[in-house]
Design an enzyme around this catalytic site. Structure first.
Site, PDB file in Angstrom:
ATOM      1  N   CYS A  75      46.355  38.050  30.380  1.00 18.29           N
ATOM      2  CA  CYS A  75      47.388  38.267  31.437  1.00 18.29           C
ATOM      3  C   CYS A  75      47.635  36.761  32.190  1.00 18.29           C
ATOM      4  O   CYS A  75      46.806  36.142  32.396  1.00 18.29           O
ATOM      5  CB  CYS A  75      46.663  39.400  32.500  1.00 18.29           C
ATOM      6  SG  CYS A  75      47.468  39.411  34.177  1.00 18.29           S
ATOM      7  N   GLU A  76      48.926  36.641  32.184  1.00 19.74           N
ATOM      8  CA  GLU A  76      49.399  35.177  32.884  1.00 19.74           C
ATOM      9  C   GLU A  76      49.110  35.316  34.417  1.00 19.74           C
ATOM     10  O   GLU A  76      49.215  34.316  35.081  1.00 19.74           O
ATOM     11  CB  GLU A  76      51.072  35.292  32.620  1.00 19.74           C
ATOM     12  CG  GLU A  76      51.763  35.948  33.320  1.00 19.74           C
ATOM     13  CD  GLU A  76      53.344  35.613  32.946  1.00 19.74           C
ATOM     14  OE1 GLU A  76      54.172  36.070  33.576  1.00 19.74           O
ATOM     15  OE2 GLU A  76      53.653  35.421  31.906  1.00 19.74           O
ATOM     16  N   HIS A  77      48.964  36.544  35.013  1.00 26.54           N
ATOM     17  CA  HIS A  77      48.479  36.385  36.524  1.00 26.54           C
ATOM     18  C   HIS A  77      46.960  36.370  37.020  1.00 26.54           C
ATOM     19  O   HIS A  77      46.973  35.682  37.980  1.00 26.54           O
ATOM     20  CB  HIS A  77      48.859  38.067  37.137  1.00 26.54           C
ATOM     21  CG  HIS A  77      50.396  38.289  36.998  1.00 26.54           C
ATOM     22  ND1 HIS A  77      50.952  39.679  36.703  1.00 26.54           N
ATOM     23  CD2 HIS A  77      51.425  37.405  36.739  1.00 26.54           C
ATOM     24  CE1 HIS A  77      52.115  39.482  36.385  1.00 26.54           C
ATOM     25  NE2 HIS A  77      52.766  38.401  36.694  1.00 26.54           N
ATOM     26  N   HIS A  78      46.147  36.819  36.076  1.00 29.96           N
ATOM     27  CA  HIS A  78      44.972  36.471  36.354  1.00 29.96           C
ATOM     28  C   HIS A  78      43.934  35.881  35.247  1.00 29.96           C
ATOM     29  O   HIS A  78      42.727  35.803  35.607  1.00 29.96           O
ATOM     30  CB  HIS A  78      44.083  37.692  36.650  1.00 29.96           C
ATOM     31  CG  HIS A  78      44.764  38.590  37.531  1.00 29.96           C
ATOM     32  ND1 HIS A  78      45.790  39.481  37.383  1.00 29.96           N
ATOM     33  CD2 HIS A  78      44.817  38.598  38.995  1.00 29.96           C
ATOM     34  CE1 HIS A  78      46.157  40.100  38.403  1.00 29.96           C
ATOM     35  NE2 HIS A  78      45.562  39.610  39.448  1.00 29.96           N
ATOM     36  N   GLN A 116      52.468  42.319  29.291  1.00 28.99           N
ATOM     37  CA  GLN A 116      52.569  43.263  28.247  1.00 28.99           C
ATOM     38  C   GLN A 116      54.157  43.525  28.095  1.00 28.99           C
ATOM     39  O   GLN A 116      54.502  43.684  26.819  1.00 28.99           O
ATOM     40  CB  GLN A 116      51.698  44.504  28.546  1.00 28.99           C
ATOM     41  CG  GLN A 116      51.864  45.479  27.153  1.00 28.99           C
ATOM     42  CD  GLN A 116      50.811  46.471  27.429  1.00 28.99           C
ATOM     43  OE1 GLN A 116      49.802  46.548  28.118  1.00 28.99           O
ATOM     44  NE2 GLN A 116      51.284  47.662  26.830  1.00 28.99           N
ATOM     45  N   HIS A 144      43.740  46.739  30.376  1.00 31.50           N
ATOM     46  CA  HIS A 144      43.727  45.427  31.058  1.00 31.50           C
ATOM     47  C   HIS A 144      42.707  45.264  31.739  1.00 31.50           C
ATOM     48  O   HIS A 144      42.326  46.036  32.913  1.00 31.50           O
ATOM     49  CB  HIS A 144      45.022  45.349  31.832  1.00 31.50           C
ATOM     50  CG  HIS A 144      46.430  45.264  31.243  1.00 31.50           C
ATOM     51  ND1 HIS A 144      47.104  44.226  31.305  1.00 31.50           N
ATOM     52  CD2 HIS A 144      47.003  46.326  30.232  1.00 31.50           C
ATOM     53  CE1 HIS A 144      48.316  44.473  30.448  1.00 31.50           C
ATOM     54  NE2 HIS A 144      48.204  45.699  29.860  1.00 31.50           N
ATOM     55  N   CYS A 146      42.238  43.077  34.173  1.00 29.70           N
ATOM     56  CA  CYS A 146      42.579  42.714  35.513  1.00 29.70           C
ATOM     57  C   CYS A 146      42.516  44.140  36.391  1.00 29.70           C
ATOM     58  O   CYS A 146      42.622  44.191  37.581  1.00 29.70           O
ATOM     59  CB  CYS A 146      43.825  41.866  35.921  1.00 29.70           C
ATOM     60  SG  CYS A 146      45.334  42.892  34.891  1.00 29.70           S
TER      61      CYS A 146
END
Length: 186
Positions: A75-78, A116, A144, A146
Site C-alpha cells: 500500500c502506498e499510504h503505509h 488496489q 490489507h 493496514c
C-alpha cells in the site's frame, strides 16, 4: 552524496528507539533494503519486455479467463502489504496472449507502491493495450495489513475491486458470465 537504502533503514531503526548495532539488528538494514527492492521490482519491468512477443494468432473469440492469480503488493499510504488474488479475462479478436503473461502482468503492477483500485485499472488497461481485445475484465480481492494490523484492526475484511472494459462493461450477459465463472455470482 546519495545515501544508500540500508542507511535509511538504519536511521528508521534509530528513530524507533532501537540500537542498530545490537546483534539481532546488525544486518537488518541491508536485509530490509534488499527485501524492499524485491517487493518493488515492478518498477524495473515494462509491458513490452513482459509480453516479449507472446501474442499468437487464434480464431477463438470466446472468453479467456485466468483466475486465482496470487498477488502481493504494498500500500502506498503505509508501505504495508496487501495480499490477495486477481481474476482476469479477455475476449480475443484474432490473437491470444501467452497464458503466463497474464500472471506476469499482474505481478509487474502489484510489485509497485499503490492502491488496489489503481492496480486493478493498470492490469485491465495493460491487457487491453497488448491484446486489443473486445473486452477485458479484472477483479481483485485482497486483505490489507493496514486495516488488519493498525487503525481499525479488522481481521476478516476483504476489499474487492473490479474494472470492466469493452464487452464486459457494455454487456450485462458477458459480465455476468465472467462473474459466474470466477465464482462471484450465482
Amino acid at each position: 552524496m546519495t545515501l544508500s537504502l540500508p542507511h535509511h533503514y538504519r536511521e528508521i531503526l534509530k528513530g524507533l528507539g532501537e540500537d542498530p548495532q545490537r546483534e539481532g539488528l546488525l544486518d537488518t538494514p541491508k536485509r530490509a533494503a534488499k527485501a524492499m527492492q524485491y517487493l518493488c521490482h515492478g518498477y524495473e519491468q515494462n509491458l513490452e519486455d513482459i509480453v516479449n512477443g507472446a501474442l499468437f494468432a487464434s480464431d477463438n473469440d470466446e472468453m479467456v479467463i485466468l483466475k486465482d492469480i496470487e498477488l502481493y503488493s504494498l500500500c502506498e499510504h503505509h508501505l504495508l502489504p496487501f495480499i490477495g488474488k486477481a481474476h482476469v479475462a479477455y475476449i480475443p479478436t484474432g490473437k491470444v496472449l501467452g497464458l503466463s503473461k497474464l500472471a506476469r502482468i499482474v505481478d509487474m503492477f502489484a510489485r509497485r507502491l499503490q492502491i488496489q483500485e489503481n492496480l486493478t485499472r493498470q492490469i485491465a488497461d495493460a491487457i487491453q493495450d497488448v491484446t486489443q481485445a473486445a473486452g477485458v475484465a479484472v477483479v481483485i480481492e485482497a486483505r490489507h495489513m493496514c486495516m488488519m494490523m493498525r487503525g481499525v484492526e479488522k481481521q476478516n475484511s476483504t476489499m474487492n475491486t473490479s474494472v470492466m472494459l469493452g464487452a464486459f462493461r457494455e454487456s450485462n450477459t458477458t459480465r455476468m458470465e465472467f462473474l459466474q465463472l470466477i465464482g462471484r455470482s450465482k
